[in-house]
Design a protein around this motif. Structure first.
Motif, PDB file in Angstrom:
ATOM      1  N   ILE A 100      11.465  15.655 -32.131  1.00 31.14           N
ATOM      2  CA  ILE A 100      11.123  15.116 -33.532  1.00 31.14           C
ATOM      3  C   ILE A 100       9.598  13.921 -33.616  1.00 31.14           C
ATOM      4  CG2 ILE A 100      12.453  14.211 -35.744  1.00 31.14           C
ATOM      5  CD1 ILE A 100      12.493  16.982 -35.272  1.00 31.14           C
ATOM      6  N   GLY A 146      19.874  13.614 -33.439  1.00 28.31           N
ATOM      7  CA  GLY A 146      18.275  14.330 -33.292  1.00 28.31           C
ATOM      8  C   GLY A 146      19.075  13.776 -31.712  1.00 28.31           C
ATOM      9  N   TYR A 150      12.872  11.478 -29.599  1.00 26.67           N
ATOM     10  CA  TYR A 150      12.662  11.507 -31.055  1.00 26.67           C
ATOM     11  C   TYR A 150      11.605  10.170 -31.508  1.00 26.67           C
ATOM     12  CZ  TYR A 150      14.830  10.902 -35.913  1.00 26.67           C
ATOM     13  OH  TYR A 150      15.096  10.708 -36.682  1.00 26.67           O
ATOM     14  N   VAL A 185      21.054  10.131 -31.451  1.00 26.74           N
ATOM     15  CA  VAL A 185      20.195  11.168 -30.189  1.00 26.74           C
ATOM     16  C   VAL A 185      20.501  11.203 -28.785  1.00 26.74           C
ATOM     17  CG1 VAL A 185      18.407  10.806 -32.283  1.00 26.74           C
ATOM     18  CG2 VAL A 185      18.391   9.360 -30.183  1.00 26.74           C
ATOM     19  N   PHE A 214      15.249   8.634 -27.058  1.00 24.00           N
ATOM     20  CA  PHE A 214      14.232   7.845 -28.539  1.00 24.00           C
ATOM     21  C   PHE A 214      12.608   7.886 -27.767  1.00 24.00           C
ATOM     22  CE2 PHE A 214      17.960   6.149 -29.850  1.00 24.00           C
ATOM     23  CZ  PHE A 214      17.864   6.204 -30.994  1.00 24.00           C
ATOM     24  N   ASP A 253      15.233  18.255 -30.587  1.00 29.58           N
ATOM     25  CA  ASP A 253      13.970  17.805 -29.706  1.00 29.58           C
ATOM     26  C   ASP A 253      12.690  17.454 -30.392  1.00 29.58           C
ATOM     27  OD1 ASP A 253      16.319  17.623 -27.806  1.00 29.58           O
ATOM     28  OD2 ASP A 253      15.065  19.266 -26.299  1.00 29.58           O
TER      29      ASP A 253
END
Ligand code: MIC
Ligand code: SF4
Length: 649
Positions: free
Chosen positions: A481, A529, A533, A556, A559, A479
Motif C-alpha cells: 500500500i 495492512g 505498508y 501490518v 513497514f 501488500d
C-alpha cells in the motif's frame, strides 16, 4: 578492512551510535536540508513550533515545484507563506517555475561528501554527485533545520558493481529499472545502494542522478555514486568547482551485499501498470497503443535527457493519436535549450511545453483519458496517481518515450530509424539565480512578518498514549500500500496540504471513499495492512491526517522506512504481526483491544480481537527507548517540548 563510501560519510557525520553495526540506531549531522511546497508548509509550521530564530544548518532551501496550479487562493497562500518563512528564518527560496527541487539542488547547492535531508522521498537524486542524501518526513527535516541530528538505523550497504557500457538508446533509466526488476519495490528497505565499477565512468552526473533518484522506488534509504572527475566536470559547468572533492570507497571496501550489472547487456525496459517493479523489455509490450506521452520529472528531465529528446524529435511529428507534453527539470535547462535552439524540434514535433515543475508526475494537470495508456519518463505509476483512477501508466526512458510518441504505440527506439544521436554540453551552463531568493540578514529577520492566508491552518496534535487502545478495524488492506493510497495527491487534494482538517476527508479515498467519514463517526480505530505498508512518498500527511481522524494504531506485516518514521512522529502506534498468519484472521469491522500500559521495547504486546475472541502477538518495529518515549508522549513535537531538547537561540 577498507570502508565503503556510505560508511565514510556516515562516520564523518556521526553524532551517536555505532556505524559498524547495520540495523543499529545511529544519529548523524545534517549539513543541508531541502523542502518542497507540498510537504514544506507543514515542515515550516513545525519548525516555527520549535521556537528558533534561525535555521542551524549549513544551508537550507525551500522549493516550490509541486502545487503549481493556482485554481484558487490555496496554493498561492502557501507560496506566500513559504517565501516569508524562508526569508525570516535564514532559508533560500526557489520560486515557482525555477524547477524541480532535486534538479535545482543538484545544479546549484549539493556538494560531494555532505549530508542532505529532504522532505521528499526522491532526495537521493543528489547521491549522483556523491552526497549522502536521504528523504524524510517534514518534521524530521524541521528538526534537522533546528540543528538536531537525523536518527535512522545504520543501513546495510549494497555494492552495485557496474561493468561495460550502455548500447545506443539504452540509458540510465534502464539501469535502475533493471535493479527494480531484480530487487522489487521492497528490495532496498534498510539499505544504501552504492554504485561502483568501471561502468560508472561512462555515466555523467545526470545519468547517475536518474539512477539514485529512482532508488526511492526500491524503498532504499539512499543511493550514491562516488565523486570523481565526472562530478568535477558537472560542477565546473555550474561554476561550482570549488565545492568539489573526490570521494570514493577504499579499494578493499567491504559491502553487505553485492549485485553486478553488465551495462552492455541491458535492453530498453519499461515498468508496466501499476508498480515501478513490474518491469519488462520494451519489445515485449511493443505495439500497445498509447494515448499520452509525458517527459519530465526529477528522474528524467536533465539537459542530457532533453537534448536527447530534441535530437530524436528533429524533423519528426508526434503521432495524431498521442497527446505529448514536456516538463523541463529546471529553468536553467529550459533556458539552455532556448539558447542553443534545442527547444525548436520539440515544439515543432507537436509536444506541449509545460512548466518547469513536477506537473503530471504528481497529477497536477495532464491527466490521461479514462482507460487510457500513458507512457511517462517518471518514477511512479501507482494506481490513480495520474489523476485518472482508471488509466494505465508505464514508466520508461526518454528514448522510449520519444519513440512511442512518434509511433503512437509503445516502441523500442531501436526499431525506428533515428540514426546516431549527438549533441554537445556547453562549457558552462547559463547560470541565473535570480529566481532563488536569499534570506534576510539576521538583524533584519526579526521585523519580517509572515503572510498566513486562510489555507494555513494550525498543526493538530495528539494526546499522550493512554493505558489502552480500543476500537474497530476501520480498514484492512493488502501488500505494498503506497502513501498515494493513504493520502492521495493530485490537483484537487494537494492544495489542502497545509489544512489537515480538510485534507483528512480524502484519506484512503481511492481504496474506500467512505473511510474518512466512518473513522470520524467511530472516533477513530485501527488500520490493518500487509507487507511494505506506506511505500512511496515521504508525505507525512499520510500519518498526520489519519491521526487527525483518530487512527490509533496500524497493524501490518512490515513497514516502509519513511512512513514508519512518520507514524512514530505523529504518535500512531506502528505494530507488526509476530505471526504473519494472524493477518489472515482479522477482518474489517472486528473490535480490538490493546493494553499498552506495560508497553516495553523489544517485548511483544497482545492484541485482543473481541469480536472473534482471538489473541495476536504484535511488536513495535523500533530500536530505541527514545522512539518509545516519543510514542508515549503522543508524537515527536510533544516529546521535544516536554524534554526541552531544542534550545532556542
Ligand atoms: C511524490 O513523488 O510522491 C512526492 C509528491 O514528491 C512526494 C512528496 C509529497 O507527497 O509531497 C515524495 O516523493 O516524497
Ligand atoms: Fe516531483 Fe514527481 Fe519528483 Fe515527486 S517524483 S519530486 S512529484 S517530479
Amino acid at each position: 578492512m577498507g570502508l565503503n563510501l556510505t560508511q565514510k560519510i556516515i562516520r564523518d557525520h556521526l553524532i551517536e551510535g555505532d556505524w559498524t553495526k547495520p540495523g543499529s540506531p545511529i544519529a548523524i549531522r545534517i549539513d543541508q536540508t531541502l523542502t518542497q511546497d507540498a510537504t514544506g508548509t507543514m515542515a515550516y509550521l513545525q519548525f516555527e513550533a520549535l521556537g528558533l530564530k534561525r535555521v542551524k544548518t549549513e544551508l537550507s532551501v525551500s522549493y516550490v515545484d509541486h502545487n503549481m496550479l493556482q485554481t484558487g487562493f490555496e496554493n498561492a497562500d502557501d507560496h506566500a507563506f513559504l517565501q516569508d518563512i524562508a526569508y525570516k528564518y535564514g532559508i533560500y527560496f526557489s520560486k515557482p517555475g525555477n524547477g524541480i527541487c532535486h534538479q535545482v539542488h543538484l545544479e546549484r547547492f549539493g556538494r560531494p561528501g555532505g549530508t542532505l535531508l529532504g522532505s521528499d522521498s526522491h532526495t537521493p537524486t543528489n547521491g549522483g554527485i556523491g552526497m549522502l542524501a536521504i528523504g524524510a518526513g517534514g518534521l524530521d527535516v524541521a528538526l534537522a533545520m533546528a540543528g538536531e541530528p537525523f536518527r535512522l538505523n545504520m543501513p546495510k550497504v549494497v555494492k552495485v558493481h557496474l561493468v561495460g557500457t550502455l548500447r545506443d538508446f539504452v540509458s540510465a533509466k534502464d539501469v535502475i529499472l533493471e535493479v527494480l526488476r531484480r530487487l522489487t519495490v521492497k528490495g532496498g528497505v534498510g539499505k544504501v545502494m552504492e554504485y561502483v565499477g568501471e561502468g560508472i565512468l561512462s555515466l555523467g552526473v545526470p545519468e547517475r542522478s536518474t539512477i539514485t533518484n529512482m532508488g526511492a522506488e526500491l524503498g532504499a534509504t539512499s543511493s550514491i555514486f562516488p565523486s570523481d572527475e565526472i562530478t568535477l566536470e558537472f560542477l565546473k559547468r555550474q561554476k561550482r568547482a570549488d565545492v568539489w572533492k573526490p570521494y570514493a570507497p577504499d579499494p578493499d571496501a567491504e559491502y553487505d551485499e553485492v549485485i553486478e550489472i553488465d551495462l552492455s547487456t541491458l535492453d530498453c525496459l519499461i515498468a508496466c501498470p501499476h508498480s515501478p517493479d513490474n518491469v519488462k523489455p520494451v519489445r515485449e509490450v511493443a505495439g500497445k497503443l498509447a494515448d499520452q506521452v509525458a517527459i519530465g520529472s526529477c528522474t528524467n528531465s536533465s539537459y542530457r535527457d532533453l537534448m536527447t529528446v530534441s535530437e530524436m524529435l528533429r524533423g519528426k511529428t508526434v503521432h495524431p493519436r498521442v497527446s505529448a507534453a514536456l516538463f523541463p527539470g529546471s529553468r536553467q535547462i529550459l533556458n539552455q535549450l532556448i539558447l542553443n535552439g534545442g527547444i525548436a524540434p520539440i515544439v515543432q514535433s507537436g509536444f506541449r511545453i509545460m512548466e518547469s515543475a513536477c506537473g503530471a508526475c504528481i497529477g497536477m494537470g495532464f491527466a490521461p483519458p479514462t482507460g487510457g495508456v500513458t507512457v511517462r519518463t517518471f518514477n511512479r505509476n501507482f494506481e490513480g496517481r495520474t489523476g485518472t483512477k482508471f488509466a494505465f501508466a508505464y514508466l520508461c526512458s526518454p528514448e522510449v518515450a520519444v519513440a512511442t510518441a512518434i509511433a503512437g504505440e509503445i516502441t523500442d527506439p531501436r526499431d525506428l530509424n533515428f540514426g546516431k544521436i549527438q549533441f554537445s554540453f556547453p562549457e558552462e551552463f547559463f547560470i541565473d539565480d535570480s529566481n532563488i531568493i536569499a534570506p534576510a540578514k539576521e538583524d533584519e529577520a526579526e521585523n519580517v512578518s509572515i503572510r498566513r492566508g486562510p489555507n494555513i491552518q494550525p498543526l493538530p496534535t495528539r494526546e499522550p498514549l493512554g493505558k489502552e487502545l480500543n476500537g474497530s478495524v476501520l480498514l484492512k488492506v493488502g501488500d505494498n500500500i503506497t502513501t498515494d493510497h493513504i493520502m492521495p495527491a493530485g490537483a484537487k487534494v494537494l492544495p489542502l496540504r497545509s489544512n489537515i482538517p480538510k485534507i483528512s476527508e480524502y484519506v484512503f479515498e481511492i481504496v474506500d471513499p467512505t473511510f474518512a467519514k466512518r473513522a470520524k463517526e467511530a472516533g477513530g480505530g485501527f488500520v490493518v495492512g500487509g507487507n511494505n505498508y506506506g511505500q512511496g512518498s515521504s508525505r507525512e500527511h499520510a500519518a498526520l491526517a489519519p491521526m487527525y481522524l483518530g487512527v490509533k494504531a496500524v497493524l501490518v506485516k512490515s513497514f516502509a522506512r519513511i512512513h514508519l518514521a512518520n507514524l512514530i512522529n505523529f504518535g500512531i502506534l506502528p505494530l507488526f504481526f509476530v505471526n504473519e498468519k494472524d493477518y489472515d484472521l482479522i477482518e474489517q469491522g472486528d473490535e480490538l483491544h490493546i493494553d499498552v500500559s506495560s508497553i516495553q521495547l523489544d517485548s511483544p504486546l497482545t492484541v485482543v480481537n473481541l469480536t472473534k475472541n482471538q489473541h495476536y502477538l504484535v511488536k513495535l518495529p523500533i530500536t530505541s527507548q527514545r522512539q518509545l518515549d516519543i510514542l508515549l508522549a503522543g508524537g515527536t513535537l510533544s516529546y521535544v517540548k516536554q524534554k526541552g531538547v531544542i534550545h532556542s537561540s
